[in-house]
Scaffold this motif. Structure first.
Motif, mmCIF file in Angstrom:
data_model
loop_
_atom_site.group_PDB
_atom_site.id
_atom_site.type_symbol
_atom_site.label_atom_id
_atom_site.label_comp_id
_atom_site.label_asym_id
_atom_site.label_seq_id
_atom_site.Cartn_x
_atom_site.Cartn_y
_atom_site.Cartn_z
ATOM 1 N N MET A 197 -9.738 6.295 2.785
ATOM 2 C CA MET A 197 -8.826 5.328 2.154
ATOM 3 C C MET A 197 -9.621 4.229 1.456
ATOM 4 O O MET A 197 -10.505 3.626 2.031
ATOM 5 N N SER A 198 -9.321 3.936 0.223
ATOM 6 C CA SER A 198 -10.110 2.957 -0.520
ATOM 7 C C SER A 198 -9.592 1.539 -0.277
ATOM 8 O O SER A 198 -8.469 1.360 0.197
ATOM 9 N N PRO A 218 -8.187 -2.182 -1.208
ATOM 10 C CA PRO A 218 -7.129 -2.551 -2.147
ATOM 11 C C PRO A 218 -7.677 -3.010 -3.514
ATOM 12 O O PRO A 218 -7.181 -2.577 -4.547
ATOM 13 N N THR A 275 -8.799 0.011 -5.656
ATOM 14 C CA THR A 275 -7.751 0.848 -6.269
ATOM 15 C C THR A 275 -7.092 0.146 -7.440
ATOM 16 O O THR A 275 -6.747 0.786 -8.423
ATOM 17 N N GLN A 306 -4.187 8.564 -7.991
ATOM 18 C CA GLN A 306 -4.697 7.215 -7.767
ATOM 19 C C GLN A 306 -3.578 6.216 -7.531
ATOM 20 O O GLN A 306 -3.674 5.364 -6.672
ATOM 21 N N SER A 317 -2.037 5.614 -3.899
ATOM 22 C CA SER A 317 -2.523 4.649 -2.913
ATOM 23 C C SER A 317 -1.863 3.305 -3.189
ATOM 24 O O SER A 317 -1.833 2.836 -4.328
ATOM 25 N N ILE A 318 -1.248 2.727 -2.111
ATOM 26 C CA ILE A 318 -0.412 1.551 -2.339
ATOM 27 C C ILE A 318 -1.185 0.248 -2.128
ATOM 28 O O ILE A 318 -0.617 -0.832 -2.200
ATOM 29 N N GLY A 319 -2.459 0.387 -1.897
ATOM 30 C CA GLY A 319 -3.288 -0.814 -1.795
ATOM 31 C C GLY A 319 -3.071 -1.601 -0.514
ATOM 32 O O GLY A 319 -3.009 -2.833 -0.544
ATOM 33 N N ALA A 320 -2.909 -0.894 0.620
ATOM 34 C CA ALA A 320 -2.763 -1.578 1.910
ATOM 35 C C ALA A 320 -4.082 -1.483 2.688
ATOM 36 O O ALA A 320 -4.828 -0.517 2.512
ATOM 37 N N THR A 321 -4.370 -2.466 3.491
ATOM 38 C CA THR A 321 -5.588 -2.411 4.305
ATOM 39 C C THR A 321 -5.354 -1.494 5.502
ATOM 40 O O THR A 321 -4.209 -1.111 5.783
ATOM 41 N N GLU A 322 -6.442 -1.149 6.168
ATOM 42 C CA GLU A 322 -6.343 -0.257 7.330
ATOM 43 C C GLU A 322 -5.426 -0.851 8.398
ATOM 44 O O GLU A 322 -4.624 -0.148 9.012
ATOM 45 N N LEU A 353 -1.832 -0.527 7.376
ATOM 46 C CA LEU A 353 -1.407 0.866 7.508
ATOM 47 C C LEU A 353 -1.051 1.178 8.961
ATOM 48 O O LEU A 353 -0.058 1.859 9.237
#
Lengths: 195, 156
Positions: A1-2, A4, A7, B130, B133-138, B141
């Motif tokens: 997982m990249s 934020p 991305t 691309q 990916s919704i741009g959330a941190t671990e 999530l």
């Protein structure tokens, strides 16, 4: 997982450019151009490969006298028309008065290729409606017609003084077409030996 | 029973049409007959333009068929016969257009369009992966997963 931040930047860079959205419209425009010109063509008019070629050789009996022969070489010496016709051809009947008028104008000699028909009927037809032809060649089995690439009577070929085919007209000639197309070509063939 | 009868009728129907095509043209060999069959279906009737010489009953098609027949019997090669036809009637008589400068676009357009299609397919599928990916941190999530699981339990 990249991450934020990561991305966000990449997705921005890869976002399709505006012009991409115009592509379908562009393709549509190209298609329209093709259709516009393509659908405007008459599928019945098949370009003849014989343009610029010497008249196909033939040696056939004359309609006026079956004992005499007429040959392709007889067409040489001056600009002439060769008209493929038959009595079973209804468009030929439609074209006939125009051919008579052309013959009366004495602008150009008209030769006939009497195509796939009984000679006697042709003689009667010419007696009844008038004879615009200087001479007719009788092609009873249509073999010479094939040599000339005939596919739909009436067809008219324009030959220069050397017996080279310069133009082919498919279908009945109208007086308008004679005046605006054929006659100017004949004049220019006489003057410059070129259409 | 009925369907068998219709099958038989259909079969008989097609058998008669196939043999009628060759009727009146006796050949010396199978190879000649095959060549006649092939050529007459490759050549187009100029009067009824969507029919081959084999299919058409137009007078001209009949004449061209007998011309073809004579040439096959005299042993002219298929290339000779095809050039005989195109010298008189042009490329129009060929059902399959030649590969020439005039027809280059016609022949190559499908491949070109295919390449363009693949290009855009790859481009847009990459893009979709691309943006998924919704741009959330671990940590975020993890929280989402927990919430979803809790909801599932509630529903059960």
């Amino acid at each position: 997982m990249s991450q934020p931040a990561d991305t966000q930047t990449t997705s921005q860079e890869n976002k399709p450019k505006r012009w991409v959205y115009l592509l379908p419209l562009g393709l549509f425009a190209v298609l329209m151009v093709f259709f516009f010109f393509g659908l405007g063509l008459n599928p019945r008019l098949i370009p003849s490969p014989l343009i610029g070629q010497p008249a196909p050789e033939f040696s056939l009996p004359k309609l006026s006298n079956p004992n005499e022969l007429i040959q392709h070489t007889d067409l040489k010496g001056e600009v002439s028309l060769l008209n493929i016709w038959a009595t079973w051809c209804t468009s030929c009947r439609q074209e006939h008065p125009v051919l008579m008028k052309i013959a009366e104008s004495k602008e150009v000699p008209i030769y006939g290729l009497y195509y796939k028909d009984v000679p006697e009927q042709g003689v009667v037809w010419l007696q009844n409606y008038g004879n615009p032809y200087l001479e007719n060649a009788v092609d009873e089995d249509g073999k010479v017609g094939i040599e000339w690439g005939a596919y739909g009577t009436p067809e008219t070929f324009l030959l220069d003084r050397d017996g080279i085919i310069r133009y082919k007209h498919v279908g009945p000639i109208s007086w308008h077409e004679w005046e605006t197309k054929l006659l100017p070509m004949i004049d220019s063939l006489r003057k410059n030996n070129d259409v | 029973m009925m369907s068998r009868l219709t099958c038989l009728c259909l079969l008989l129907f097609f058998v008669t049409t196939v043999s009628a095509e060759i009727a009146g043209f006796p050949f010396e060999s199978e190879a000649q007959e095959q060549r006649f069959r092939d050529l007459s279906s490759e050549l187009r009737c100029l009067v009824c333009q969507n029919q081959s010489l084999a299919d058409s009953n137009a007078g001209l098609a009949q004449d061209l068929r007998s011309e073809l027949y004579e040439q096959v019997l005299t042993g002219n090669s298929s290339n000779q016969i095809i050039s005989f036809m195109t010298e008189r009637y042009g490329d129009f008589i060929l059902y399959k257009p030649r590969f020439a400068t005039k027809t280059l676009f016609l022949w190559l357009a499908p491949f070109l369009l295919f390449i363009v299609g693949v290009f855009f397919l790859i481009r847009f599928s990459k893009l979709r992966n691309q943006t998924q990916s919704i741009g959330a941190t671990e940590e975020e999530l993890q929280k989402i997963r927990e919430l979803l699981q809790a909801e599932e339990k509630e529903n059960q």
